[in-house]
Design a protein around this motif. Sequence first.
Motif, PDB file in Angstrom:
ATOM      1  N   HIS A  68      45.304  72.718 -19.977  1.00 46.93           N
ATOM      2  CA  HIS A  68      46.003  72.142 -21.120  1.00 46.93           C
ATOM      3  C   HIS A  68      45.898  70.623 -21.015  1.00 46.93           C
ATOM      4  O   HIS A  68      45.534  70.093 -19.966  1.00 46.93           O
ATOM      5  N   HIS A 224      46.431  63.487 -19.705  1.00 45.42           N
ATOM      6  CA  HIS A 224      46.067  64.323 -18.554  1.00 45.42           C
ATOM      7  C   HIS A 224      45.469  65.629 -19.027  1.00 45.42           C
ATOM      8  O   HIS A 224      45.676  66.048 -20.165  1.00 45.42           O
ATOM      9  N   THR A 226      44.924  69.729 -17.316  1.00 46.29           N
ATOM     10  CA  THR A 226      45.582  70.540 -16.297  1.00 46.29           C
ATOM     11  C   THR A 226      44.889  71.868 -16.074  1.00 46.29           C
ATOM     12  O   THR A 226      45.031  72.778 -16.895  1.00 46.29           O
ATOM     13  N   GLN A 264      54.396  73.359 -11.853  1.00 47.87           N
ATOM     14  CA  GLN A 264      53.479  72.242 -12.144  1.00 47.87           C
ATOM     15  C   GLN A 264      53.635  71.092 -11.167  1.00 47.87           C
ATOM     16  O   GLN A 264      54.739  70.801 -10.714  1.00 47.87           O
ATOM     17  N   GLU A 290      46.896  66.932 -13.618  1.00 47.80           N
ATOM     18  CA  GLU A 290      47.998  67.846 -13.332  1.00 47.80           C
ATOM     19  C   GLU A 290      47.421  69.218 -12.987  1.00 47.80           C
ATOM     20  O   GLU A 290      46.275  69.514 -13.343  1.00 47.80           O
TER      21      GLU A 290
HETATM   22 NI    NI Z   1      50.964  68.830 -18.697  1.00 38.74          NI
END
Ligand code: NI
Length: 455
Positions: A68, A224, A226, A264, A290
């Motif tokens: 994501h 970011h 992920t 996370q 991330e």
């Molecule tokens: Ni995120």
Amino acid sequence: MTTLVSHHEIRDRFSKAMSAMYQAEVPQYETLLELVAEVNRETLERDTELAERLEAHDELNRLGVERHGAIRVGSAEELAMLRRLFAVMGMVPVGYYDLSEAGVPVHSTAFRPIDDEALARNPFRVFTSLLRLELIESPELRERAAGILAARDIFTSGARELIALNETQGGLSDEQAERFVKEALETFRWHRDATVDLDTYEALHAEHRLIADVVCFRGPHINHLTPRTLDIDEVQRRMPAAGMNPKEVIEGPPRRACPILLRQTSFKALEEPIRFAGDRQGTHTARFGEIEQRGVALTAKGRALYDRLLGESRRRTAGLTNEEHQRVLAEVFADFPDTEAELRRQGLAFFEYRTTEAGREAGPIAETEVERLIEQGLITARPITYEDFLPVSAAGIFQSNLGGDGSEAYAGHANREAFEEALGAPVTDELTLYAERERSSLDAALTSLGIPPVR
Ligand code: NI
Ligand code: OOG
């Protein structure tokens, strides 16, 4: 007539292009992807049962593409246009997240695909936040920010044309899709040149770092990406040796036999050189990497229990190292059932039901209790993966990447109506999606056994 490619194909192409762009822009993200791939490979080798389960559930092929991203925008017009842009890729706004309570002046949604097939193909999601200018205290600064935002256009004219074409045609041709990916990507690109001078940047930054991040650049740079890991604790442990500076603690629930929701962590945002208007040099800290580990989606009842236990643990975890933090969490979450059967029986998590081979071949069945049917091997239940986000975790990710500890809560509170008005559409309720998926799979499984669906 033009042959149209599927929205899911465009999403797949776009997410790959976005990842390639971000790897080129932030080399540490490439290192993170390598680390995650290595840990996933080792985990699957060690845990063959997990490997088989992921394979059987159609989750292994999506693991490698899964990621994501997140962006932050400044105005209703930008948000509404993004909704139309993501629609080209079969992504719709799901969920409403209020982060003002955690001291971040935004509210958010996640654009993502919603049907099973699309999720199995490529579940790419973009966590999208809208700045709440009304939470800026100084009227003068608020107006200045609004003025700067009103003067920018974050979309290329090519992207605007193709978005409109998608709406009239109901999709895009292969060649149009190629162009769309290229044009849409421009919106998310990093710009080393700020649109404002250093003094303006500093004034907005002093109000809140996030405001400077949203207002001072030509567009909502992707901040970011992920990838999904199968062992977040191990990736966190190995980050420093791979040259990354991890945030202090892993957000979300503790490690469990039956993973729930979402865990996370990230490497901290990098300080990057910026050229400000008037040719002055400075820096800006926004971009990071991330990782996430996903577990089963919880029902409203399960979520209430999660929120209560998380609240309890928060009173005891302030200032702890990750190791201690995880130990306290594990203690507090001992009150959360940790077997699939218990999660089902207590109605805490969502499952997808399927008839087994034995079920299809069985004659008339007298049994109607779902748990008994599972015990008898006539149907199976598998956890439905949580596809969404968690506000407390998201606030933790924001905070650690904006530098500085938790800011104070804003007086303003959740305002879903205002968000939906800016978006130009309602957000889909995530719990309803999981409940429908569970219900329709159970109905189908029972019907195939000749049992009337339970109501
Ligand atoms: Ni995120
Ligand atoms: C978004 C932070 C939240 C997540 O995964 O919860 C987020 C941002 O920093 O813009 O991405």
